[in-house]
Motif scaffolding. Sequence first.
Motif, PDB file in Angstrom:
ATOM      1  N   PRO A 112     -50.632 -37.723 -23.037  1.00 47.72           N
ATOM      2  CA  PRO A 112     -50.947 -38.584 -22.514  1.00 47.72           C
ATOM      3  C   PRO A 112     -50.173 -39.711 -23.552  1.00 47.72           C
ATOM      4  CG  PRO A 112     -52.088 -37.164 -21.443  1.00 47.72           C
ATOM      5  CD  PRO A 112     -51.560 -36.370 -22.785  1.00 47.72           C
ATOM      6  N   GLY A 115     -54.196 -41.899 -21.833  1.00 50.70           N
ATOM      7  CA  GLY A 115     -54.602 -40.646 -21.062  1.00 50.70           C
ATOM      8  C   GLY A 115     -56.309 -40.871 -20.701  1.00 50.70           C
ATOM      9  N   ARG A 276     -50.148 -32.155 -18.153  1.00 46.51           N
ATOM     10  CA  ARG A 276     -50.478 -33.231 -19.432  1.00 46.51           C
ATOM     11  C   ARG A 276     -49.663 -32.921 -20.212  1.00 46.51           C
ATOM     12  NH1 ARG A 276     -55.965 -30.755 -22.136  1.00 46.51           N
ATOM     13  NH2 ARG A 276     -56.334 -33.058 -24.150  1.00 46.51           N
ATOM     14  N   ASP A 281     -50.734 -39.143 -17.496  1.00 44.57           N
ATOM     15  CA  ASP A 281     -52.122 -39.853 -17.904  1.00 44.57           C
ATOM     16  C   ASP A 281     -53.585 -39.380 -16.679  1.00 44.57           C
ATOM     17  OD1 ASP A 281     -51.836 -42.100 -20.063  1.00 44.57           O
ATOM     18  OD2 ASP A 281     -49.961 -42.016 -18.700  1.00 44.57           O
ATOM     19  N   SER A 317     -55.849 -35.886 -20.466  1.00 45.86           N
ATOM     20  CA  SER A 317     -55.695 -36.380 -18.739  1.00 45.86           C
ATOM     21  C   SER A 317     -56.635 -36.457 -17.680  1.00 45.86           C
ATOM     22  CB  SER A 317     -54.376 -35.707 -18.480  1.00 45.86           C
ATOM     23  OG  SER A 317     -53.231 -35.636 -18.981  1.00 45.86           O
TER      24      SER A 317
END
Lengths: 380, 380
Positions: A112, A115, A276, A281, A317
Amino acid sequence: MDTDFIKATYIATRPDRDPEELAENIAREQSLELTRSLIPEPIAERLLGRILSVTELDAQHWQLELRYPAELASGQVGQLLHLVYGNVSFYPRIRLVDLALSETLLAALPGPAAGIPGIRAWTGIDDRALLMTVLKPRGSDPADLARLAERFAGAGGDIVKDDQNLVEREIGEFRKRITLCSEAIDNASQKSGHQCLYLPHVAGSGSHLHHQLDHVAQLGLGGVVMCPWVVGLETAATAAREHGLMWLAHPAVAGVFTEAADHGIATPVLLGTLVRLAGADISIFPGSGGRITSHHASDEAATCAALAGPLGTLRPSLPCTGGGKTLEQAPEIARQYGPDCAVLVGGDLIGRGEGLESAVRDTVARFGSVSGGTGTVSPG
Amino acid sequence: MDTDFIKATYIATRPDRDPEELAENIAREQSLELTRSLIPEPIAERLLGRILSVTELDAQHWQLELRYPAELASGQVGQLLHLVYGNVSFYPRIRLVDLALSETLLAALPGPAAGIPGIRAWTGIDDRALLMTVLKPRGSDPADLARLAERFAGAGGDIVKDDQNLVEREIGEFRKRITLCSEAIDNASQKSGHQCLYLPHVAGSGSHLHHQLDHVAQLGLGGVVMCPWVVGLETAATAAREHGLMWLAHPAVAGVFTEAADHGIATPVLLGTLVRLAGADISIFPGSGGRITSHHASDEAATCAALAGPLGTLRPSLPCTGGGKTLEQAPEIARQYGPDCAVLVGGDLIGRGEGLESAVRDTVARFGSVSGGTGTVSPG
């Protein structure tokens, strides 16, 4: 054997051949896909998959732990998926249940860009679960969708996503709809003092996909919804990122991987680790108790851990449970999952009519009162 | 109800609710995904999925025929996949077994740009099955792969594809390898007087994918290999076409859809209809009798028919059976399938060593002697 590797754990149910032979066959099929005697030794040494262990679990199930050289993933999450489950998807009763990557490989994959920290920074909510809703149904006047978004945002809702059915063939229609919704949410957020995150759905491919992403970025929005199992996990991994946007992974079609008892890829690996690694995200997965309940609902805790627990230096995430949850269920879900989750409530919220705002306020307040709780499903 | 529609046929095994209710639930889930009472009538009228029939097949199986408005596919093969099997992939024991589209919708989807006529025009072979081989293993010196390609092409082989494991992180390495292989095949083709079609594998996403396609087009090659279930069916549908290239669809990962008995999407729909709608000029599917044999091997004839039989005005895609076929099996397969097919022989050909050329010549000659035969699996 070098230290840059991928460890894949499979469960073979009623193996169709000797389990040791099966493990060797899978290791070879997935890495070099050639009769052993035809693989030159230097290549086998460097690239052939290897058996780590073959363990009988019970009369019907064997666990096969294999190790592939990280080089075979080629730094692409698509090739990683291909490596661990490409041709073997045609083998009978083989399920990928765990995936572990070396630190070097973890660092080479996207992960991410924002995230959980990025979503918390955007919304300004740093200590509780987030409430998400969805704009639907397709066919609605864009002004009606904008009104729904505005009411949710104005009442303090955190994230608005487009339904994954919302797709326009003409880029002009897409622009019109998301501009209306974006302005409505902005207005509401300015009044409420709480920035709601709006994620339009982008679909299609090539230049059409990128025109949509361009427009989302131009509007100053934070991110988009993509269906990685429709547009391709590999495509999703780079499309939003190339435009500086966050993205939410919707699980449409993913049930073909997760729902068989003895085949496919387990939810924590598919909608957790792989999504992920691809940089989502937020990842929506169907938990338990809604209209759509996974056959493997007990995987919820492991999916949350795969999304938000430690994974090299990758950002976490945000786990989001969906599949037809109700407002009544939401606070209990937030209590179970802990603060680092989102709960998606769609139809049940739309069905509140005049009571929508008070339902949102009440639910968010109940999320707040459980922040910092000792979530039993928390990946912490 | 208008005439622009999608008809999807599902088999429900041991339905978890009343079959009529289940059919209504799926029709609504896949089209508008909202409680019926919350869908405004004008939208329901225009966009809600409808039940055509619900039929008990036997004590365990029900057939559900549903009809969706074509508008919901948004002219994208990805959204079509999403429409017919998105959320329902999480329903227990629902398998999509047939898909029929209105002429209007068929005309709006890509379909093959070249298809069988284009491949026959490229190779100059207009009356027999085609022999395909694969360059492998990964890790080989590019010069060794080029030599293998040259020997196959020089002996009269028809199509050379890259293994779907062949992926370079650096575009320069990709260019080097495919330039070598392309030149080797060109040399051999000029000597033999028979133009062999070389299909490099392209992988990844975004600009990296397009740089590869650019280079393939610059070399004057005819097409590429893509894995639509890795890069995304929707992405594959436009990527090669944007560069004027044909593409071969490799089925890696597709077993998650096809291999369950009572879930997923049947092979003729997935690797036949959907891949053809997405514009694949060649579709590889695992038939019977090889290292990889589909659980549903009896679907072979239907898959060939879906690829090469009548489908609106769409060009036919070339069916290619793979999964570890041997040279010995190839002529019998060509006899069964009829002339409009390709047979992929990989490891068995590489294993011939010094006898590779004579094996290719012999196999192609045996293909020739059955051209125009009354193929029992021919989609004619």
